[in-house]
Design a protein around this motif. Structure first.
Motif, PDB file in Angstrom:
ATOM      1  N   THR A  42       0.804  -1.226   0.000  1.00 28.17           N
ATOM      2  CA  THR A  42       0.000   0.000   0.000  1.00 28.17           C
ATOM      3  C   THR A  42       0.841   1.281   0.000  1.00 28.17           C
ATOM      4  N   LYS A  45       1.754   3.099  -3.310  1.00 25.25           N
ATOM      5  CA  LYS A  45       0.590   3.758  -3.921  1.00 25.25           C
ATOM      6  C   LYS A  45       0.319   5.093  -3.245  1.00 25.25           C
ATOM      7  N   LYS A  48       2.996   7.628  -4.268  1.00 23.88           N
ATOM      8  CA  LYS A  48       2.753   8.097  -5.632  1.00 23.88           C
ATOM      9  C   LYS A  48       1.596   9.098  -5.682  1.00 23.88           C
ATOM     10  N   ALA A  49       0.579   8.872  -4.852  1.00 23.24           N
ATOM     11  CA  ALA A  49      -0.596   9.747  -4.849  1.00 23.24           C
ATOM     12  C   ALA A  49      -0.341  11.083  -4.153  1.00 23.24           C
ATOM     13  N   ALA A 100      -7.610   3.810   0.366  1.00 24.16           N
ATOM     14  CA  ALA A 100      -7.860   3.739  -1.082  1.00 24.16           C
ATOM     15  C   ALA A 100      -9.053   4.610  -1.462  1.00 24.16           C
TER      16      ALA A 100
END
Length: 185
Positions: A42, A45, A48-49, A100
């Protein structure tokens, strides 16, 4: 007839193997092992976000630490003579699902980084709870070496939580609010 039922119940209780603190320790160890491996998937991600370079760097730093934490857990499993294996942890699945959802719902929005940071701290608080409990149980079970490994991880988790709090209050939350105010003006 009532006597037979009572005897049957008593017999089934006697044949059932009692679970001890050592069993609970092993089950909780499998739980956190699953959680750490889920976090390894996780964190990239989230990095990157993130809009903030500081936040992305914090996520990447914690990713490196998490790899080391899994190695410590591997050592503890070896001490127990058990395979290093996780068991599905619905709590961490729920927390990462919320993260998420934040990434999806706040993509491109000023408050995304504040939401990512909040999700990361929810993970940290879960880990702090688990590692504190495991360390205490290891001490009570006379597993001094395991307790030391768990304490090292607990200290890292607490430091990460503190660093995230400082990042939130000194930069991330302020930027999210300033961007929202400037957009409204």
């Amino acid at each position: 007839m009532a006597k037979r039922v009572k005897k049957k119940r008593a017999t089934s209780r006697r044949t059932r193997q009692p679970k001890k603190l050592s069993d609970l320790f092993h089950e909780t160890l499998k739980d956190i092992y699953f959680a750490e491996n889920k976090i390894i998937k996780t964190l990239p991600k989230m990095a990157k976000a993130a809009h903030s370079r500081e936040l992305a760097n914090a996520f990447n730093k914690h990713l490196r630490e998490t790899h080391g934490q899994v190695k410590r857990l591997d050592q503890i499993f070896r001490m127990l003579g058990k395979p290093a294996r996780g068991k599905t942890c619905e709590a961490i699945n729920g927390i990462t699902d919320e993260g998420a959802e934040i990434m999806r719902d706040f993509k491109g929005m000023p408050a995304l980084d504040a939401g990512l940071l909040s999700a990361a701290q929810a993970v940290e608080h879960y880990e702090i709870s688990r590692y504190g409990t495991l360390r205490t149980w290891a001490e009570e079970l006379g597993m001094t070496d395991a307790a030391k490994l768990l304490q090292a991880t607990l200290a890292e988790e607490e430091a990460t939580d503190q660093a995230l709090t400082e990042l939130a209050t000194s930069v991330i939350n302020l930027e999210a609010e300033e961007e929202e105010v400037s957009e409204a003006a």
